[in-house]
Every structure is written in structure tokens, then in C-alpha cells.
Design a protein around this motif. Sequence first.
Motif, PDB file in Angstrom:
ATOM      1  N   GLN A   7       0.765  -1.113   0.045  1.00  0.00           N
ATOM      2  CA  GLN A   7      -0.064   0.110  -0.031  1.00  0.00           C
ATOM      3  C   GLN A   7       0.905   1.060  -0.041  1.00  0.00           C
ATOM      4  O   GLN A   7       0.675   2.055  -0.681  1.00  0.00           O
ATOM      5  N   SER A 126     -12.530   4.170  -3.107  1.00  0.00           N
ATOM      6  CA  SER A 126     -12.580   3.311  -1.849  1.00  0.00           C
ATOM      7  C   SER A 126     -13.994   2.477  -1.785  1.00  0.00           C
ATOM      8  O   SER A 126     -14.063   1.325  -1.226  1.00  0.00           O
ATOM      9  N   GLN A 129     -14.167  -0.310  -4.105  1.00  0.00           N
ATOM     10  CA  GLN A 129     -13.364  -1.488  -3.611  1.00  0.00           C
ATOM     11  C   GLN A 129     -14.100  -2.262  -2.327  1.00  0.00           C
ATOM     12  O   GLN A 129     -14.231  -3.495  -2.256  1.00  0.00           O
TER      13      GLN A 129
END
Length: 247
Positions: A7, A126, A129
Motif C-alpha cells: 500500500q 474506496s 473496492q
Amino acid sequence: MTEQFGQFLRSAGILVGLSVLFTWFGVYESGSPVALRFIMWLVTMSAGGVAAVWVIPTVFERQFAQQNVIVQVALASGLIALPVTASLIAFYLVLGGRVHAGMLPMQYLYVYAVCVVIVTGGLVVSRAQAAAPVLEAAEAQDVIARFMQRLPVKYRTADLWAVSSEDHYLRIHTSLGEELILMRLADAMRDLGGTDGLQTHRSWWVARDGVADVRREGGKLFLVLKSGTEVPVSRTYAPAVREAGLS
């Protein structure tokens, strides 16, 4: 740790990429060397990234979690824009520019608008996801439900634990018992594609949720179903079983 490092690398890549783009398009072109302008944007983007690490969880998950999403985006963008604007002004001065009080509000509004776009884009990504695993799980349940329609009615609401091959038949192992159906294992595995399960042996397919324990005997590996049935794991499929975290 590996996931966190991955990440970090993705975030660093995004910062570097944005810095390259802003340098390439000559935003705040001042005739200074390209390398210096790249450093300016890299530091500026990093300032925004560091601010976002604190601002995003604070606004969206803690202090303002119950607020309307428009308010959240506006607030988060406003907070992130502060250090970004300060960094830009500092570098603008270093690069030989002149700053007067009247340009500060306009500079902040410009940065704020860019932050709104970035925060909104990040929020959309986000949430997409986060929704993906839910959608995948729902699709997998639909696949299993269709497969269970092959069984007598009393088994159709059961949890599917495993499928084993017996001559031309398949034994379907469920939370409500076992049942034989006329079908090939290859066809069953094709129908169950996309679900959370894997082949462990040339004659066995196992759902992850059906596994209760693991047993080893004389170098051989067995997965123990919730029913107590032991499923052999052959050498061919042992790596996939390990990769799935079942051994």
C-alpha cells in the motif's frame, strides 16, 4: 506487513506520478530547472498525502462520520488544502516568485478545488473496492444456490461443504447431510467456479467454509469437514491448499 508495504508503494507511486504530471504540464512555470520544479511538486504532494493520512480517517470515520458525504468531502478537502497551499507558497517564493496578500485566498481556493476532485475520486474508488467483496460474495451465493437446486428440496437451503466423486455420481456434503446426484466432478467444479472453494484431490472439491480442522498422518494431509468427514489432499493440490490458508 507485506500488504502495508504494498500500500505504501502504491501511494508513493501515485505521489510521484502526480508530481511528474504537474511538472510536465508546467503548472506554476517559473523558468526554474525541471528537477527543482519536480522536487517542489513531490514535496507539495507529499504534504497533502501526509495530511490526508490524518484527515481522511478523522473526517470520514471518527469526528464527522455521521455527517452528509458532501460536508465530509468539503471539510476534508479544506483541511488537506491548508498544508498544500503553504507548501506551494513557500516554493513559489524559493523559485523567485512574489506573493502578496490578495493572491493567498485565490491560491487556497485553487488548491481546495483540486483537493475536492482528488478526495471525491478517492472516496468513489474506496467505496467501490469495499463493495466488491460484498458483490462477489452475493454472486457466489447465487452460484451455490443454483447448484443446490440439483438436490432434493430438503437440502436446497443447506450450506455446501464439499463434493466428492463416486464412479458416475457425486456425493454432495452439506450441513443437512449427504446426497448422491448423477454428475461429473468436472461439471460440478465448472458450475461452482467463482465460489470460495478449491479442488484438493482428483475426486474432491471443498468449500472453505466447510473445513473445520486439518489432520496429518504419515506425511499425508487431510481436511476435516464440519461433519467429521476427512478429505484427502493430494500432492498435486497441496500447494493450492496451503495458499488458501487451509493447512
